[in-house]
Scaffold this motif. Sequence first.
Motif, mmCIF file in Angstrom:
data_model
loop_
_atom_site.group_PDB
_atom_site.id
_atom_site.type_symbol
_atom_site.label_atom_id
_atom_site.label_comp_id
_atom_site.label_asym_id
_atom_site.label_seq_id
_atom_site.Cartn_x
_atom_site.Cartn_y
_atom_site.Cartn_z
ATOM 1 N N THR A 38 0.835 -1.196 0.000
ATOM 2 C CA THR A 38 0.000 0.000 0.000
ATOM 3 C C THR A 38 0.873 1.251 0.000
ATOM 4 N N ILE A 39 0.332 2.311 -0.573
ATOM 5 C CA ILE A 39 0.966 3.623 -0.555
ATOM 6 C C ILE A 39 0.105 4.513 0.327
ATOM 7 N N THR A 40 0.614 4.875 1.484
ATOM 8 C CA THR A 40 -0.175 5.676 2.413
ATOM 9 C C THR A 40 0.735 6.462 3.338
ATOM 10 N N SER A 41 0.255 7.613 3.752
ATOM 11 C CA SER A 41 0.970 8.403 4.744
ATOM 12 C C SER A 41 0.225 8.423 6.073
ATOM 13 N N ASP A 42 -0.758 7.538 6.210
ATOM 14 C CA ASP A 42 -1.539 7.470 7.442
ATOM 15 C C ASP A 42 -0.969 6.367 8.334
ATOM 16 N N PRO A 43 -0.425 6.713 9.507
ATOM 17 C CA PRO A 43 0.153 5.687 10.387
ATOM 18 C C PRO A 43 -0.850 4.627 10.807
ATOM 19 N N ALA A 44 -2.108 5.016 10.979
ATOM 20 C CA ALA A 44 -3.120 4.038 11.388
ATOM 21 C C ALA A 44 -3.344 3.015 10.283
ATOM 22 N N VAL A 45 -3.381 3.471 9.045
ATOM 23 C CA VAL A 45 -3.535 2.555 7.917
ATOM 24 C C VAL A 45 -2.326 1.631 7.823
ATOM 25 N N ALA A 46 -1.128 2.209 7.904
ATOM 26 C CA ALA A 46 0.092 1.407 7.806
ATOM 27 C C ALA A 46 0.159 0.353 8.903
ATOM 28 N N SER A 47 -0.277 0.709 10.108
ATOM 29 C CA SER A 47 -0.265 -0.231 11.225
ATOM 30 C C SER A 47 -1.224 -1.400 10.989
ATOM 31 N N GLU A 48 -2.417 -1.087 10.516
ATOM 32 C CA GLU A 48 -3.399 -2.140 10.260
ATOM 33 C C GLU A 48 -2.953 -3.026 9.097
ATOM 34 N N MET A 49 -2.341 -2.428 8.086
ATOM 35 C CA MET A 49 -1.838 -3.228 6.968
ATOM 36 C C MET A 49 -0.708 -4.148 7.432
ATOM 37 N N ALA A 50 0.153 -3.642 8.306
ATOM 38 C CA ALA A 50 1.245 -4.466 8.832
ATOM 39 C C ALA A 50 0.703 -5.684 9.566
ATOM 40 N N ALA A 51 -0.429 -5.513 10.246
ATOM 41 C CA ALA A 51 -1.042 -6.641 10.948
ATOM 42 C C ALA A 51 -1.519 -7.710 9.975
ATOM 43 N N GLY A 97 0.271 -8.356 7.373
ATOM 44 C CA GLY A 97 1.490 -8.786 6.713
ATOM 45 C C GLY A 97 1.765 -8.040 5.427
ATOM 46 N N VAL A 98 1.169 -6.863 5.290
ATOM 47 C CA VAL A 98 1.298 -6.060 4.074
ATOM 48 C C VAL A 98 2.166 -4.841 4.348
ATOM 49 N N GLU A 99 3.153 -4.622 3.511
ATOM 50 C CA GLU A 99 4.058 -3.483 3.652
ATOM 51 C C GLU A 99 3.389 -2.205 3.141
ATOM 52 N N SER A 100 3.728 -1.088 3.759
ATOM 53 C CA SER A 100 3.244 0.213 3.304
ATOM 54 C C SER A 100 4.422 1.118 3.001
ATOM 55 N N LEU A 101 4.289 1.894 1.942
ATOM 56 C CA LEU A 101 5.272 2.903 1.578
ATOM 57 C C LEU A 101 4.643 4.275 1.748
ATOM 58 N N PRO A 102 5.399 5.274 2.216
ATOM 59 C CA PRO A 102 4.829 6.617 2.341
ATOM 60 C C PRO A 102 4.576 7.238 0.975
ATOM 61 N N GLU A 103 3.624 8.148 0.919
ATOM 62 C CA GLU A 103 3.353 8.864 -0.325
ATOM 63 C C GLU A 103 4.583 9.685 -0.710
ATOM 64 N N PRO A 104 4.824 9.845 -2.008
ATOM 65 C CA PRO A 104 5.984 10.631 -2.432
ATOM 66 C C PRO A 104 5.739 12.120 -2.246
ATOM 67 N N GLY A 105 6.776 12.907 -2.420
ATOM 68 C CA GLY A 105 6.629 14.353 -2.310
ATOM 69 C C GLY A 105 5.754 14.928 -3.404
ATOM 70 N N GLU A 106 5.797 14.329 -4.575
ATOM 71 C CA GLU A 106 4.952 14.787 -5.683
ATOM 72 C C GLU A 106 3.506 14.401 -5.403
ATOM 73 N N PRO A 107 2.571 15.364 -5.449
ATOM 74 C CA PRO A 107 1.184 15.055 -5.103
ATOM 75 C C PRO A 107 0.459 14.301 -6.218
ATOM 76 N N GLY A 108 -0.634 13.649 -5.830
ATOM 77 C CA GLY A 108 -1.502 13.034 -6.816
ATOM 78 C C GLY A 108 -1.440 11.519 -6.818
ATOM 79 N N LEU A 109 -2.549 10.918 -7.226
ATOM 80 C CA LEU A 109 -2.666 9.469 -7.264
ATOM 81 C C LEU A 109 -1.693 8.832 -8.244
ATOM 82 N N ASN A 110 -1.593 9.388 -9.426
ATOM 83 C CA ASN A 110 -0.706 8.796 -10.430
ATOM 84 C C ASN A 110 0.753 8.865 -10.000
ATOM 85 N N ALA A 111 1.140 9.950 -9.353
ATOM 86 C CA ALA A 111 2.502 10.063 -8.835
ATOM 87 C C ALA A 111 2.761 9.002 -7.773
ATOM 88 N N ALA A 112 1.773 8.766 -6.913
ATOM 89 C CA ALA A 112 1.926 7.739 -5.874
ATOM 90 C C ALA A 112 2.089 6.352 -6.492
#
Length: 207
Positions: free
Chosen positions: A58-71, A73-88
């Motif tokens: 998953t691509i997310t900058s929400d710690p709560a989402v990242a924590s639940e995804m980790a539970a 067994g799914v890795e999360s990456l932070p959103e990039p500096g460039e805004p927008g869905l396609n950039a992510a």
Amino acid sequence: MRDEVDLVVPVKTLDRAKTRLTSATGGDPVSHAALALALALDTVSAAARTPGVRRVVTITSDPAVASEMAALGVESLPEPGEPGLNAALRHGARTLGSSRVGALQADLPALRPVELRAALDAAAGRRAFVPDRQGTGTTLLLAAPGGELDPRFGVGSAGHHRLSGAAELIGPWPSLRCDVDTEEDLRLALVLGLGVRTANALPAWTT
């Protein structure tokens, strides 16, 4: 042997996610966040159980989402500096460096692994996309093996992906086409059969 695919799933911070569903939870921010999170968790859980899917990130900058995804067994990456869905999505695809990558929307709470697998098979190694049930949006975009994802999400994304040369996949996979943005969408997903987390987070009017 079929090519395996790594899927990138973008998930907004919960305070920004699914704003058109706010009325479904009576405007209560806690209930709304719980519903938005449940949609994403059920989607990712189903994708991760799909034969032919090697990895889900998953691509997310929400710690709560990242924590639940980790539970899960799914890795999360932070959103990039460039805004927008396609950039992510481009960021996620580059970071994974996979031989084949795809982008899956995070609001498919009725998703069935057998239907996602059928769509992967139908792509037959091509860059391809699955339109939403209205035929205007995109729920799944697949790169060809070794090729670029080239995401063009946004208003009218189905048309943009079609014009970019991606093959349009239409088949018996209603759960893969039923993304949830509105109360009407949620009702339709309920008929198809919701994942357990979304079912538990449903607003009172659905029971």
